[in-house]
Design a protein around this motif. Structure first.
Motif, PDB file in Angstrom:
ATOM      1  N   GLY A 169       0.803  -1.124  -0.181  1.00  0.00           N
ATOM      2  CA  GLY A 169      -0.271   0.172   0.276  1.00  0.00           C
ATOM      3  C   GLY A 169       0.827   1.315  -0.010  1.00  0.00           C
ATOM      4  O   GLY A 169       0.379   2.505   0.774  1.00  0.00           O
ATOM      5  N   LEU A 170       2.023   1.460  -0.411  1.00  0.00           N
ATOM      6  CA  LEU A 170       2.476   2.496  -0.592  1.00  0.00           C
ATOM      7  C   LEU A 170       2.620   3.119  -1.531  1.00  0.00           C
ATOM      8  O   LEU A 170       1.980   2.849  -2.674  1.00  0.00           O
ATOM      9  N   THR A 171       2.994   4.703  -1.518  1.00  0.00           N
ATOM     10  CA  THR A 171       2.147   5.405  -2.364  1.00  0.00           C
ATOM     11  C   THR A 171       3.340   6.848  -2.718  1.00  0.00           C
ATOM     12  O   THR A 171       4.310   6.968  -1.947  1.00  0.00           O
ATOM     13  N   GLY A 172       3.328   7.256  -3.795  1.00  0.00           N
ATOM     14  CA  GLY A 172       4.448   8.070  -4.378  1.00  0.00           C
ATOM     15  C   GLY A 172       6.162   7.957  -4.055  1.00  0.00           C
ATOM     16  O   GLY A 172       6.385   7.039  -4.321  1.00  0.00           O
ATOM     17  N   ALA A 173       6.504   8.652  -3.005  1.00  0.00           N
ATOM     18  CA  ALA A 173       7.930   8.962  -2.843  1.00  0.00           C
ATOM     19  C   ALA A 173       8.001   7.544  -1.610  1.00  0.00           C
ATOM     20  O   ALA A 173       8.951   6.980  -1.786  1.00  0.00           O
ATOM     21  N   ALA A 174       7.442   6.942  -0.996  1.00  0.00           N
ATOM     22  CA  ALA A 174       7.609   5.782  -0.077  1.00  0.00           C
ATOM     23  C   ALA A 174       7.675   4.647  -1.212  1.00  0.00           C
ATOM     24  O   ALA A 174       7.925   4.076   0.011  1.00  0.00           O
ATOM     25  N   ARG A 175       7.294   4.303  -1.964  1.00  0.00           N
ATOM     26  CA  ARG A 175       7.506   3.195  -2.956  1.00  0.00           C
ATOM     27  C   ARG A 175       9.013   2.585  -2.867  1.00  0.00           C
ATOM     28  O   ARG A 175       9.889   3.832  -3.253  1.00  0.00           O
ATOM     29  N   PHE A 176       9.334   1.354  -3.069  1.00  0.00           N
ATOM     30  CA  PHE A 176      10.571   1.159  -2.456  1.00  0.00           C
ATOM     31  C   PHE A 176      11.201   1.877  -3.860  1.00  0.00           C
ATOM     32  O   PHE A 176      12.352   1.883  -4.164  1.00  0.00           O
ATOM     33  N   GLU A 177      10.376   1.764  -5.544  1.00  0.00           N
ATOM     34  CA  GLU A 177      11.703   1.930  -6.552  1.00  0.00           C
ATOM     35  C   GLU A 177      12.058   3.170  -6.626  1.00  0.00           C
ATOM     36  O   GLU A 177      13.239   3.592  -6.674  1.00  0.00           O
ATOM     37  N   ASN A 178      11.276   4.072  -5.767  1.00  0.00           N
ATOM     38  CA  ASN A 178      11.582   4.901  -5.767  1.00  0.00           C
ATOM     39  C   ASN A 178      13.020   6.078  -4.534  1.00  0.00           C
ATOM     40  O   ASN A 178      13.934   6.970  -4.607  1.00  0.00           O
ATOM     41  N   SER A 179      13.328   4.702  -4.226  1.00  0.00           N
ATOM     42  CA  SER A 179      15.847   4.620  -4.079  1.00  0.00           C
ATOM     43  C   SER A 179      16.077   3.349  -5.140  1.00  0.00           C
ATOM     44  O   SER A 179      16.649   3.554  -4.354  1.00  0.00           O
ATOM     45  N   HIS A 180      15.893   3.323  -5.339  1.00  0.00           N
ATOM     46  CA  HIS A 180      16.235   2.667  -6.326  1.00  0.00           C
ATOM     47  C   HIS A 180      16.547   3.269  -7.660  1.00  0.00           C
ATOM     48  O   HIS A 180      16.308   2.639  -9.237  1.00  0.00           O
ATOM     49  N   ARG A 181      16.616   4.267  -8.494  1.00  0.00           N
ATOM     50  CA  ARG A 181      16.263   5.207  -9.163  1.00  0.00           C
ATOM     51  C   ARG A 181      17.533   4.649 -10.302  1.00  0.00           C
ATOM     52  O   ARG A 181      18.668   5.284  -9.917  1.00  0.00           O
ATOM     53  N   ASN A 182      17.814   4.632 -11.151  1.00  0.00           N
ATOM     54  CA  ASN A 182      18.356   4.228 -11.943  1.00  0.00           C
ATOM     55  C   ASN A 182      19.647   5.187 -12.269  1.00  0.00           C
ATOM     56  O   ASN A 182      20.246   4.679 -12.801  1.00  0.00           O
ATOM     57  N   ASP A 183      19.135   6.029 -12.079  1.00  0.00           N
ATOM     58  CA  ASP A 183      20.153   7.851 -12.356  1.00  0.00           C
ATOM     59  C   ASP A 183      21.061   8.366 -11.323  1.00  0.00           C
ATOM     60  O   ASP A 183      21.656   9.061 -11.532  1.00  0.00           O
ATOM     61  N   ARG A 184      20.404   8.076 -10.188  1.00  0.00           N
ATOM     62  CA  ARG A 184      21.272   7.974  -8.564  1.00  0.00           C
ATOM     63  C   ARG A 184      22.011   6.412  -8.511  1.00  0.00           C
ATOM     64  O   ARG A 184      22.073   5.243  -8.635  1.00  0.00           O
ATOM     65  N   PRO A 185      23.947   7.094  -7.796  1.00  0.00           N
ATOM     66  CA  PRO A 185      24.790   6.726  -7.628  1.00  0.00           C
ATOM     67  C   PRO A 185      24.342   4.941  -6.874  1.00  0.00           C
ATOM     68  O   PRO A 185      23.086   5.609  -5.694  1.00  0.00           O
TER      69      PRO A 185
END
Length: 370
Positions: A169-185
């Motif tokens: 039930g995660l939404t927005g920035a809380a979703r796990f994939e938003n801390s695994h973005r391709n353009d971030r080290p």
């Protein structure tokens, strides 16, 4: 729909019957379609066991299976090369470069070293377009193989993360994939491991020590026996048992970072690798999806740490001598996962105990290694 394969409940290993733990199977095509029943199934697997088979025998997953076979061919060419060529750059960083046999603690605890060599390729490095890889696989064809494998694994692991976010039930920035973005080290890595026969590594060098992974998710491909897991909860009171290789499937398991990010709701998988057949060469491919370096979470000790900090601390623990590991809190090597039963660490198999022990000078080197 892939055919159902009945897995044995036990298998003979080192003269005794050892459990083969059952694993739920998740259909990748249904997960990609956000099928509600499959979303519930994958979330349940991560909350209760921390691992599952991912069935890739469909139009969406077969590309990864093809990439796996091409990567295996590359691995054979690379690992058959002379050591001086494989070790051209050495270990450039903790998630990039070559590690020779015996760089870490082995599967059977005190006094043993690992029995594998490993090539690690950073996703960030491949994405930059100028990867530091040794000469034996630096031609354009091999680089494309690595790029394809990393791309496929990254897509699959992001689909799983998205499914878990939705399931929780995660939404927005809380979703796990938003801390695994391709353009971030990040320290996301494709690792290729070659486990050598016991008669080639020498006495006391075998397997891969019991641990949990640093990663958020690990996608593991191996067609050979050798992986053992310790199920969490009440099953954890029993011995470690094998994961049966399942054709057409990856074995996926939760690592420390996703467990921390879920507020300790998910289970980080305790596992190790042992020589099932001490005479064989064993190959495995692992994709370690890791959070962006500056992602903050609370670890099992209650500390607020970044994903990059956790990676560096735990990697150091992996490469510390076993004497230092024994003094460290289990929250490091085992990610804070609890074990209700005793392990068989320290009980060397017969084909090892019949060989000479590690020489004193080698033990001394281990003891003073930093």
């Amino acid at each position: 729909m892939a055919p159902t394969i009945d897995m044995p409940q036990t298998v003979e290993w080192q003269g005794k019957q050892v459990p083969v733990w059952p694993c739920p199977t998740i259909n990748y095509g249904q997960l990609l379609s956000q099928d509600p029943a499959e979303l519930d199934k994958v979330l349940k697997a991560c909350l209760e066991e921390g691992y599952f088979y991912l069935d890739l025998q469909n139009i969406d997953g077969r590309r990864m299976l093809d990439d796996q076979q091409e990567t295996l061919k590359l691995m054979h060419r690379f690992f058959e090369a002379p050591i001086e060529l494989k070790n051209e750059f050495g270990l450039i960083s903790s998630h990039l470069g070559y590690e020779p046999v015996g760089s870490r603690t082995g599967a059977f605890g005190a006094g043993t070293k690992d029995g594998y060599e490993m090539l690690k390729v950073s996703r960030d490095e491949i994405q930059r377009g100028s990867p530091k890889v040794p000469q034996p696989i630096k031609n354009s064809g091999d680089l494309r193989v690595l790029e394809n494998a990393i791309g496929s694994c990254n897509t699959i692991s992001k689909v799983i993360l998205s499914a878990l976010s939705t399931g929780m039930g995660l939404t927005g920035a809380a979703r796990f994939e938003n801390s695994h973005r391709n353009d971030r080290p990040s320290t996301t890595t494709l690792s290729m491991m070659h486990y050598l026969p016991a008669n080639e590594t020498g006495a006391g060098k075998l397997g891969h020590q019991k641990h949990t992974d640093i990663s958020s998710l690990t996608l593991l491909f191996s067609e050979q026996w050798g992986l053992q897991i310790r199920p969490p909860g009440t099953c954890g009171a029993r011995e470690m048992g094998f994961v049966a290789p399942k054709p057409g499937c990856a074995f996926v398991h939760v690592g420390d970072s996703l467990r921390f990010a879920s507020g300790m709701k998910m289970q980080s998988c305790i596992h190790r690798v042992v020589p099932f057949d001490p005479a064989e060469h064993r190959y495995s491919i692992a994709y370690f999806l890791r959070a962006e370096d500056d992602t903050m979470f609370q670890d099992s000790e209650g500390r607020y740490v970044t994903a990059g900090q956790w990676h560096d601390e735990k990697f150091k623990a992996f490469t510390d001598p076993w004497q230092w590991q024994a003094m460290a809190p289990k929250s490091m090597i085992l990610g804070g996962m609890k074990e209700a039963g005793e392990d068989d660490a320290g009980e060397l198999p017969a084909f090892v105990t019949s060989q000479p022990a590690l020489p004193k000078e080698e033990m001394t080197k281990v003891a003073v290694h930093a």
